[in-house]
Design an enzyme around this catalytic site. Structure first.
Site, PDB file in Angstrom:
ATOM      1  N   GLU A 246       0.885  -1.177   0.000  1.00 61.10           N
ATOM      2  CA  GLU A 246       0.000   0.000   0.000  1.00 61.10           C
ATOM      3  C   GLU A 246       0.910   1.210   0.000  1.00 61.10           C
ATOM      4  O   GLU A 246       1.603   1.481   0.978  1.00 61.10           O
ATOM      5  CB  GLU A 246      -0.917  -0.019   1.232  1.00 61.10           C
ATOM      6  CG  GLU A 246      -2.083   0.962   1.126  1.00 61.10           C
ATOM      7  CD  GLU A 246      -1.693   2.400   1.375  1.00 61.10           C
ATOM      8  OE1 GLU A 246      -1.717   3.192   0.395  1.00 61.10           O
ATOM      9  OE2 GLU A 246      -1.352   2.745   2.507  1.00 61.10           O
ATOM     10  N   CYS A 280      -1.460   9.346   2.556  1.00 61.89           N
ATOM     11  CA  CYS A 280      -1.241   8.876   1.187  1.00 61.89           C
ATOM     12  C   CYS A 280      -2.421   9.202   0.284  1.00 61.89           C
ATOM     13  O   CYS A 280      -2.273   9.262  -0.934  1.00 61.89           O
ATOM     14  CB  CYS A 280      -0.935   7.384   1.178  1.00 61.89           C
ATOM     15  SG  CYS A 280      -2.114   6.378   2.080  1.00 61.89           S
TER      16      CYS A 280
END
Length: 489
Positions: A246, A280
């Protein structure tokens, strides 16, 4: 400060590697010191996890769940202390670190439900036998954690991995070792058997030793695209090991025909500047129409962002933005802004390093419409690039002009525009009239392209924590009613 910072086979040990330290990025104070885990200690941690695997995975699921639920209860008991630890080490305001600890607690029930729904046991009808689909743990998995959510994000790998019956070796970010130590002590208090969860603290060498250990069965990573790509290369040619990545994003947010300008501006602020831009999923590129309404929105955005309160995590009047993770990170954002200016960008609100020795910066907005070759970079901080557009489809195409594909959003009143945007945009998280940073643990979390490798986390973490096993079963071997051609008994 205790030098017993590694947790291996149920024991707190001093590291045998290089010394390193952690600083409070808001107050420029050293708050943690220790020695990194050596390669030999990483090997010992993996061996401890391997030795504990059969015992842990053979335990009844209810027993494992009892320990995990006890961990959730203890998070509640230690919530204020843990929130303060996260705030001190990351610079995030206490209001935000309290929500992180709450998310860690909430993750437990969600992970239990996901394990049951996605990796439980299913019996399928079959004549003359029983057919099952079950799931088994991989074995020993490594978890690499990030610094922006040093509790919640590694927790999102560790909890489902343990529920499934895996044992874990956890390598946290070298920037947040104090949070990791606090987490492990709570797990220890919850009664986790020795060797089931091990902690190896350290910098790059420690991470390389763990990722390269031949006896791990998988690695779950949350962090930068650069490190994720390195891990992907390191795991090349090892199809038997599961790798869940991720990573980051160069996330687009498009505004088109909004009736509530303040509502849109609020969504933009929450998308771009929360956590000092260190999520993110934060918007890095904002697309706004060239129109009278677009001009009004940009003007209002600059006004609101210019008034964002930046300050100490423990201030009585809480700021919206705290410090970035380090002075190095803050100066990196100043340099990123300068580079965009050199390419032709025009700062509408200049990002400024506010205090030497700290991670404090003011939020910035830079108009990069005139930049012909915009770098496809994830600027991991509170710097928003503004792009003005004339054509909606062209804006979507430009939004897709990135190697990343984590999050994207549309702010606009037209449902037809939303449906069109949803069909065309390439991202794993796509929102309409909501901030693109508000991902839920009850949904899958992940992206495409350079943002991940199709191993969505959050609710879908259960998928990569266990592998499916199909079985056809009968109580004894018996002759069939009819033999296949060519057989004689």
């Amino acid at each position: 400060m205790s030098q017993l910072v590694q947790f291996i086979d149920g024991q707190w040990l001093a590291g045998a590697g290089k010394p390193f330290e952690s600083k409070d990025p808001a107050k420029n104070q050293v708050i943690w010191q220790g020695e990194a885990a050596s390669a030999a200690q990483v090997e010992a941690a993996v061996k401890a996890a391997r030795h504990a695997f059969y015992h842990w995975s053979d335990l009844a699921l209810d027993y494992r769940l009892a320990i995990v639920r006890r961990y959730a209860d203890l998070l509640g008991e230690h919530k204020e202390a843990l929130a303060l630890t996260i705030a001190r080490e990351t610079g995030k305001p206490l209001w935000e670190t309290r929500t992180e600890v709450a998310a860690m607690q909430g993750k437990i029930a969600i992970s239990i439900r996901a394990h049951d729904e996605r990796t439980g046991t299913v019996e399928n009808p079959m004549p003359g036998a029983k057919a099952f689909v079950r799931h088994k743990p991989h074995g020993v998995v490594a978890v690499f954690g990030p610094y922006n959510f040093p509790g919640h994000l590694p927790n999102g790998h560790i909890v489902p991995a343990l529920i499934a019956g895996n044992t874990v070796v956890f390598k946290p970010s070298e920037l947040t070792p104090m949070v990791a130590e606090a987490m492990l002590k709570i797990w220890q208090e919850a009664g986790l058997p020795k060797g089931v969860l091990n902690l190896v603290q350290g910098e790059v060498d420690t991470g390389k030793a763990l990722a390269g250990n031949p006896d791990i069965d998988g690695l779950f990573f949350t962090g930068s695209s650069r490190t994720g790509h390195f891990l992907h290369q390191q795991f090349a040619g090892q199809p038997g090991k599961i790798l869940a990545l991720e990573m980051g994003g160069n996330n687009p947010l498009i505004v088109k025909d909004v009736s509530d300008i303040d509502g849109a501006v609020h969504a933009i602020v929450q998308s771009a500047f929360i956590t000092s831009g260190q999520r993110c999923t934060c918007s890095r590129r904002l697309f706004v129409e060239r129109s009278v309404q677009g001009d009004a929105l940009v003007k209002r955005l600059v006004e609101v962002v210019g008034q964002i309160k930046v300050g100490l995590y423990d201030a009585a009047e809480q700021p919206f933005m705290g410090a970035m993770i380090s002075e190095k990170a803050a100066l990196g954002m100043v340099e990123a802004q300068a580079n965009l200016q050199r390419l032709g960008g025009e700062s509408l609100l200049t990002l400024t390093h506010l205090e030497a020795g700290t991670g404090f910066v003011s939020p910035g907005i830079i108009d990069v419409t005139a930049v012909s070759a915009l770098p496809d970079e994830e600027y991991f901080g509170p710097l928003l690039q503004l792009i003005r557009y004339d054509d909606f489809d062209a804006a979507i195409d430009q939004g897709n002009a990135t190697s990343f594909g984590l999050s994207a959003g549309l702010l606009g009143d037209s449902e037809a525009d939303w449906q069109h945007f949803f069909k065309r945009i390439r991202a794993g998280i796509v929102n309409w009239n909501k901030p693109i940073t508000g991902a839920s643990s009850a949904a899958p979390f992940g992206g495409i392209g350079a943002s991940g490798n199709h191993r969505a986390s959050a609710y879908y973490a259960a998928d990569y924590c266990a592998y499916p096993v199909a079985s056809v079963e009968d109580s004894k071997a018996a002759m069939p009613d009819q033999l296949s051609p060519g057989l004689t008994f």
